[in-house]
Design an enzyme around this catalytic site. Structure first.
Site: not given
Ligand code: ATP
Length: 393
Positions: A158, A215, A248, A276
């Protein structure tokens, strides 16, 4: 220097440079940075719930985020990180990311800036299943999922080290460096053992195992350092069981059977991905909380500088659902509870966690976790429950 509060059981030294040294006796001061997208919806709700708990805190809202950047080009105001460390006891953050800023420069400078410039080297992500219905896996009960992932937060890939050579040609080369320092690896691994030693599970049982994930079979140089340090530091904690898994295999096991995980420690990128995945076990991104800390209870911690924690829900700004009152506020609310616990307000934190559990069981939630309420209404239900508990004392 004076003394002030506690930090995972340890005292914090407050610099005499602090603007108002008398403040040590007053309420804890929280900087609130809602940021972008659903961050602007869920963070005010989390603040409302904290206020309902009667916690002795004082909030100051900062406008760092896409709107400010688009208005005047500011990502982080001059001396912004120093100001946070000097004026506040913790930072509560929403999320950053806005389609109007395709470069995402503000998100990078604010969020990654806080993690690296404030040296918040430990990303703490509790993974706790509140209700069996929320877990996509068959036959998994709340007692089966109560682990924590400790992600190294300041190194790895990062740092944006590397480069692109011969760009646009058939011979193009892209190099992304993975930085692992002895100090960086040692302090996060040591913190994992300290965390395991000092923190219990929700059911009151002791934590027993630290699992280091890497890894090292493919990334031999970086993995070799992690392996050596894990062995060396682990030898100081004879009573704690040590485990190792390749990333993995760990990802597969998390989906196949998450029972048995306790404390997982890993690098920045594997931690990003695994947390995640782990959030899915507890009902999705909307349920997951996190803290970014500089634990000082390690020999490598610094007592000469004042460190504060930054707390943020695991989800991002989620532009597709922003502004619709549908975002789940529980991840942000649990994040605020984690912040209170960290600041020593465990009674208030426990009230909030109990109210969130009641909301989940009663399905007084947003649609992503089985309810029919909007963001504000779900948070209002939790706030009322918390206020009831606070009134009972
Ligand atoms: P980042 O890279 O900033 O972490 P990301 O694109 O990986 O963001 P998020 O913005 O967290 O992901 O969201 C991805 C999807 O997950 C959203 O479009 C939504 O559908 C779902 N999501 C995320 N947070 C919530 C929440 N608090 N409530 C409901 N759905 C959510």
């Amino acid at each position: 220097m004076g003394s002030h509060g506690s930090f995972l059981g340890c005292r914090i030294l407050v610099s005499s440079m602090r603007v108002n040294p008398m403040r040590v006796d007053l309420k804890k001061r929280i900087a609130v940075i809602p940021g972008d997208g659903i961050g602007k919806e869920v963070i005010p709700q989390a603040v409302k719930v904290v206020q309902a708990s009667g916690a002795e805190v004082e909030f100051t809202v900062l406008d760092w985020g896409a709107d400010r950047y688009l208005a005047d080009g500011t990502t982080v105001p001059a001396e912004g990180f120093a100001m946070l460390g000097r004026e506040f006891d913790a930072v509560l953050v929403g999320a950053f990311g806005d389609p109007r800023v395709p470069s995402n420069i503000h998100a990078k400078e604010i969020l990654l800036g806080m993690r690296s410039k404030m040296d918040l080297y430990a990303n703490v992500r509790p993974v706790r299943l509140l209700d069996a219905e929320l877990c996509p896996l068959k036959g998994i009960e709340p007692k089966d999922v109560d682990f924590v992932v400790l992600r190294e937060n300041t190194e790895g890939v990062y740092g944006d080290l590397g480069g692109v050579f011969k760009q646009g040609t058939a011979d193009e080369i892209a190099i992304q460096e993975d930085v692992n320092t002895r100090k960086g690896v040692e302090r996060i691994i040591r913190y994992a053992f300290e965390f395991c030693w000092k923190n219990k599970k929700a059911d009151g049982s002791a934590r027993q195992r630290v699992l280091m994930c890497d890894k090292s079979n493919a990334m031999t140089h970086a993995g070799g350092l992690w392996q050596r340090v894990f062995k060396e530091v682990g030898a100081e904690y004879a009573q704690i069981e040590k485990q190792h898994m390749y990333v993995d295999a760990l990802a597969m096991q998390m989906v196949r059977d998450p029972r048995g995980f306790d404390v997982i420690v890993t690098n920045n990128m594997f931690g990003d991905i695994l947390t995640d995945l782990a959030a899915a076990l507890q009902g999705g991104l909307g349920m997951a909380a996190s803290g970014n800390l500089h634990p000082e209870n390690t020999p490598l911690g610094s007592a000469s500088r004042r460190f504060i924690g930054m707390f943020e829900p695991v989800h991002g700004s989620a532009p597709p659902i922003a502004g619709k009152n549908v975002a789940n506020p529980l991840g942000a609310i649990l994040t605020a509870a984690m912040m209170l616990a960290h600041l020593g307000m465990t009674a208030e934190a426990e009230k909030i966690e109990a109210a969130v559990l009641a909301a989940v069981r009663a399905r007084k939630t947003t649609a992503d976790v089985g309810g029919t309420l909007g963001t504000r209404e779900a948070a209002q239900w939790v706030a009322e429950k918390v206020a009831e508990k606070a009134a009972k004392g």
